[in-house]
Structures are given as structure tokens and as C-alpha cells.
Design a protein around this motif. Structure first.
Motif, PDB file in Angstrom:
ATOM      1  N   LEU A  15     -17.856  -9.874 -63.174  1.00  0.00           N
ATOM      2  CA  LEU A  15     -18.813 -10.697 -63.915  1.00  0.00           C
ATOM      3  C   LEU A  15     -19.745 -11.436 -62.956  1.00  0.00           C
ATOM      4  O   LEU A  15     -20.960 -11.469 -63.168  1.00  0.00           O
ATOM      5  CB  LEU A  15     -18.072 -11.692 -64.816  1.00  0.00           C
ATOM      6  N   HIS A  16     -19.193 -11.994 -61.913  1.00  0.00           N
ATOM      7  CA  HIS A  16     -20.013 -12.692 -60.922  1.00  0.00           C
ATOM      8  C   HIS A  16     -21.064 -11.749 -60.328  1.00  0.00           C
ATOM      9  O   HIS A  16     -22.247 -12.090 -60.231  1.00  0.00           O
ATOM     10  CB  HIS A  16     -19.112 -13.259 -59.817  1.00  0.00           C
ATOM     11  N   ILE A  32     -22.795 -10.556 -71.426  1.00  0.00           N
ATOM     12  CA  ILE A  32     -22.099 -11.123 -72.584  1.00  0.00           C
ATOM     13  C   ILE A  32     -20.794 -10.378 -72.849  1.00  0.00           C
ATOM     14  O   ILE A  32     -19.752 -11.006 -73.052  1.00  0.00           O
ATOM     15  CB  ILE A  32     -23.021 -11.103 -73.827  1.00  0.00           C
ATOM     16  N   LYS A  33     -20.832  -9.058 -72.825  1.00  0.00           N
ATOM     17  CA  LYS A  33     -19.625  -8.259 -73.085  1.00  0.00           C
ATOM     18  C   LYS A  33     -18.543  -8.532 -72.049  1.00  0.00           C
ATOM     19  O   LYS A  33     -17.363  -8.701 -72.389  1.00  0.00           O
ATOM     20  CB  LYS A  33     -19.954  -6.767 -73.106  1.00  0.00           C
ATOM     21  N   LEU A  37     -14.863 -10.330 -72.531  1.00  0.00           N
ATOM     22  CA  LEU A  37     -13.621  -9.722 -72.063  1.00  0.00           C
ATOM     23  C   LEU A  37     -12.832 -10.714 -71.215  1.00  0.00           C
ATOM     24  O   LEU A  37     -11.621 -10.866 -71.388  1.00  0.00           O
ATOM     25  CB  LEU A  37     -13.912  -8.444 -71.264  1.00  0.00           C
ATOM     26  N   LEU A  38     -13.505 -11.391 -70.312  1.00  0.00           N
ATOM     27  CA  LEU A  38     -12.839 -12.381 -69.470  1.00  0.00           C
ATOM     28  C   LEU A  38     -12.239 -13.495 -70.329  1.00  0.00           C
ATOM     29  O   LEU A  38     -11.095 -13.910 -70.104  1.00  0.00           O
ATOM     30  CB  LEU A  38     -13.813 -12.954 -68.439  1.00  0.00           C
ATOM     31  N   ASP A  39     -12.968 -13.955 -71.320  1.00  0.00           N
ATOM     32  CA  ASP A  39     -12.438 -14.971 -72.240  1.00  0.00           C
ATOM     33  C   ASP A  39     -11.168 -14.487 -72.932  1.00  0.00           C
ATOM     34  O   ASP A  39     -10.193 -15.225 -73.067  1.00  0.00           O
ATOM     35  CB  ASP A  39     -13.479 -15.351 -73.301  1.00  0.00           C
ATOM     36  N   LYS A  40     -11.196 -13.250 -73.373  1.00  0.00           N
ATOM     37  CA  LYS A  40     -10.039 -12.667 -74.053  1.00  0.00           C
ATOM     38  C   LYS A  40      -8.826 -12.619 -73.115  1.00  0.00           C
ATOM     39  O   LYS A  40      -7.714 -12.993 -73.498  1.00  0.00           O
ATOM     40  CB  LYS A  40     -10.394 -11.254 -74.533  1.00  0.00           C
TER      41      LYS A  40
END
Length: 49
Positions: A15-16, A32-33, A37-40
Motif C-alpha cells: 500500500l505504501h 482504495i481496494k 484489504l489492509l483494514d480487513k
């Protein structure tokens, strides 16, 4: 749990890198996707604690 922690770290790095690649456009669909995913993954980790 060890596998999940590794997956979180890999996703965080991706993501970074993607955010840098997209010139910090946080509204880009790929960003965003990956962020979702990271949030999940982080939620899954918290549930295991």
C-alpha cells in the motif's frame, strides 16, 4: 496468527509503495481496494487478540 501478521506487513508495504506510485492520490481505485484489504486484515488480527 503468524501468517496473518506477515500478510499485514506485506500488504502495508504494498500500500505504501502503491500510494507513492499513484502520486499520493488516495482516491485511486487500486489504493482504495488495497487499503480496504489492509483494514480487513487488521480487523481479523484484532479479533484474534
Amino acid at each position: 496468527m503468524k501468517k496473518l501478521v506477515k500478510e499485514i506487513e506485506i500488504t502495508r508495504i504494498k500500500l505504501h509503495d502503491l500510494i507513492s506510485e499513484k502520486k499520493y492520490n488516495l482516491l485511486d481505485s487500486e489504493v482504495i481496494k488495497l487499503s480496504q484489504l489492509l483494514d480487513k486484515l487488521l480487523s481479523e488480527y484484532e479479533d484474534l487478540k
